[in-house]
Enzyme design. Structure first.
Site, PDB file in Angstrom:
ATOM      1  N   SER A 179       0.839  -1.190   0.000  1.00 36.38           N
ATOM      2  CA  SER A 179       0.000   0.000   0.000  1.00 36.38           C
ATOM      3  C   SER A 179       0.885   1.254   0.000  1.00 36.38           C
ATOM      4  CB  SER A 179      -0.958  -0.043   1.197  1.00 36.38           C
ATOM      5  OG  SER A 179      -1.988   0.908   1.065  1.00 36.38           O
ATOM      6  N   ARG A 251     -11.685   7.564   8.080  1.00 35.62           N
ATOM      7  CA  ARG A 251     -11.379   6.133   8.123  1.00 35.62           C
ATOM      8  C   ARG A 251     -12.504   5.309   7.508  1.00 35.62           C
ATOM      9  NH1 ARG A 251      -7.081   2.676   8.586  1.00 35.62           N
ATOM     10  NH2 ARG A 251      -7.632   0.787   9.696  1.00 35.62           N
ATOM     11  N   ASP A 344      -8.753  -6.140  -5.094  1.00 33.94           N
ATOM     12  CA  ASP A 344      -8.353  -4.824  -4.573  1.00 33.94           C
ATOM     13  C   ASP A 344      -9.029  -3.718  -5.373  1.00 33.94           C
ATOM     14  OD1 ASP A 344      -7.028  -2.583  -3.576  1.00 33.94           O
ATOM     15  OD2 ASP A 344      -5.056  -3.541  -3.603  1.00 33.94           O
ATOM     16  N   HIS A 374      -8.391  -4.933  -0.738  1.00 29.92           N
ATOM     17  CA  HIS A 374      -7.043  -4.429  -0.470  1.00 29.92           C
ATOM     18  C   HIS A 374      -6.450  -5.030   0.804  1.00 29.92           C
ATOM     19  CE1 HIS A 374      -3.724  -1.585  -0.634  1.00 29.92           C
ATOM     20  NE2 HIS A 374      -3.989  -1.180   0.589  1.00 29.92           N
ATOM     21  N   ASP A 375      -7.256  -5.189   1.825  1.00 33.77           N
ATOM     22  CA  ASP A 375      -6.770  -5.743   3.091  1.00 33.77           C
ATOM     23  C   ASP A 375      -6.304  -7.190   2.968  1.00 33.77           C
ATOM     24  OD1 ASP A 375      -6.935  -3.473   4.600  1.00 33.77           O
ATOM     25  OD2 ASP A 375      -8.714  -4.057   5.735  1.00 33.77           O
TER      26      ASP A 375
END
Length: 393
Positions: A179, A251, A344, A374-375
């Site tokens: 990332s 967030r 992602d 993505h995680d």
């Protein structure tokens, strides 16, 4: 992607919206006098910045594992993502409220085996866990706050190069990160190609796209709009009066890009949160999930650091002043591993393919298969670990 890998949200059981009993501090940045934990510190001197600004003194927090050989030829640099820090591996404890974010990849017998490699993980310049950042003291003794200068990924790498000099490491056997950390990996290899023998860029990009800039902009706007932000000068605010709402919303916006639409649909769908009725003003379970992640970050991070690092990502362009991205990638001499996560939606796989296609010494893109988006670079530790271990040989 298999459905049974995702736990669906509960459909029963009474869950009320609760307010944590302990309010967050104005900032959860590590401050001088706090328990250092495993952190070490290096004073790196002044740093001239791409923006034309200057930091008169840079201090970098970092952690190490393993033993550096006399030839200093077994060093691995691990670079963290946006809200990570130097605590890559190991349990939570004094000075480290959360366990290592890549403990399955780094450690004795792990894919990055600390019985073989000397691993260094710095807290990024502009961070809030011991490295000079907005919460650090400026020359007048007050926190930098809103006066903290604009940083770029290139500035952050310049500080990490200074750390390498301080540690006596002339070249890295591997520079690895995902990332935002992957952006710094590429910048390392383009800035000082003779100091990077191999690289692993995971779930990242060589240049932020218009879509990514738009997403980052909305996160910044959420923080700026919080009355508690006060232009970034909130460190003396009473506990609980910092820009927590804005940081939490930022967030939540980001977290939607960290997970896949598939996962959120299968895991939560349109299920209400416990006994709450969305038609009566209650929440869906996915709303509760995002609320939780927003509050969780506000309790362990710093809004100004989120701004500084997000802006560095927003301006990231490996090709700036190098003739464009492809020209910059072509100048990288390191043996290269590029890893994409197939689901992602923050840094889509085509951005990884662009990197691998452009670096002369790159292997074909290695793909992590995951429903988590993505995680996946954090969650799919078995897949990522195998790929990295094979690359290291």
């Amino acid at each position: 992607m298999p459905l049974d890998r995702i736990t669906q949200a509960p459909t029963s059981g009474r869950r009320r919206r609760t307010t944590p009993s302990t309010p967050p501090r104005a900032s959860s940045a590590w401050r001088e006098g706090d328990d250092p934990g495993r952190r070490r510190f290096a004073d790196l001197g002044p740093l001239e910045l791409e923006s034309g600004g200057r930091l008169p003194a840079v201090r970098m927090a970092y952690e190490t594992w393993g033993t550096l050989r006399p030839a200093a030829d077994n060093a691995v640099l691990v670079l963290h993502a946006l809200t990570g820090d130097s605590h890559v591996t190991g349990p939570a404890g004094p000075g480290h409220p959360t366990p290592g974010w890549w403990s399955d990849l780094v450690g004795p017998g792990a894919p990055i085996d600390t019985d073989r490699w000397f691993v260094v993980a710095p807290n990024v310049l502009g961070g809030c866990q011991g490295t000079t950042g907005p919460a650090s003291a400026a020359p007048d003794g007050r926190p930098w706050g809103g006066r903290f200068p604009q940083l770029t990924v290139r500035d952050q790498v310049a500080a990490e190069i200074a750390l390498s000099d301080a540690l006596g490491i002339e070249s890295w056997a591997l520079v690895v990160g995902a990332s935002m950390g992957g952006q710094r990996v590429l910048e390392w290899a383009a800035t000082v190609p003779d100091r990077v023998r191999s690289l692993a860029a995971v779930a990242t990009t060589a240049q932020t796209s218009g879509d990514q800039i738009a997403g980052l902009h909305t996160q910044l706007a959420a923080i700026y709009a919080d009355p508690g932000y006060t232009g970034g000068d909130y460190y003396d605010a009473p506990d609980g009066q910092g820009p927590h709402v804005g940081l939490g919303i930022a967030r939540q916006i980001a977290h939607q890009t960290y997970r896949s639409a598939y996962e959120l649909d299968v895991r939560f769908g349109r299920v209400p949160q416990g006994a709450e009725d969305p038609l009566g003003g209650g929440r869906f379970a996915v709303e509760s999930y995002l609320d939780h992640h927003g509050d969780k970050l506000a309790r362990r991070f710093d809004a100004n650091t989120y701004v500084a690092l997000t802006r560095s990502m927003l301006t990231h362009d490996l090709g700036r002043d190098r003739g464009g991205v492809e020209a910059a990638l072509a100048q990288i001499t390191a043996r290269a591993l590029v890893v994409a996560v197939d689901s992602d939606r923050l840094f889509p796989p085509e951005q990884s393919r662009r990197i691998a296609d452009g670096i002369p010494g790159a292997l074909p893109v290695q793909t992590v298969h995951s429903p988590y988006g993505h995680d996946g670079f954090l969650i799919e530790a078995d897949q990522v670990g195998r790929i990295v271990a094979d690359f290291l040989g």
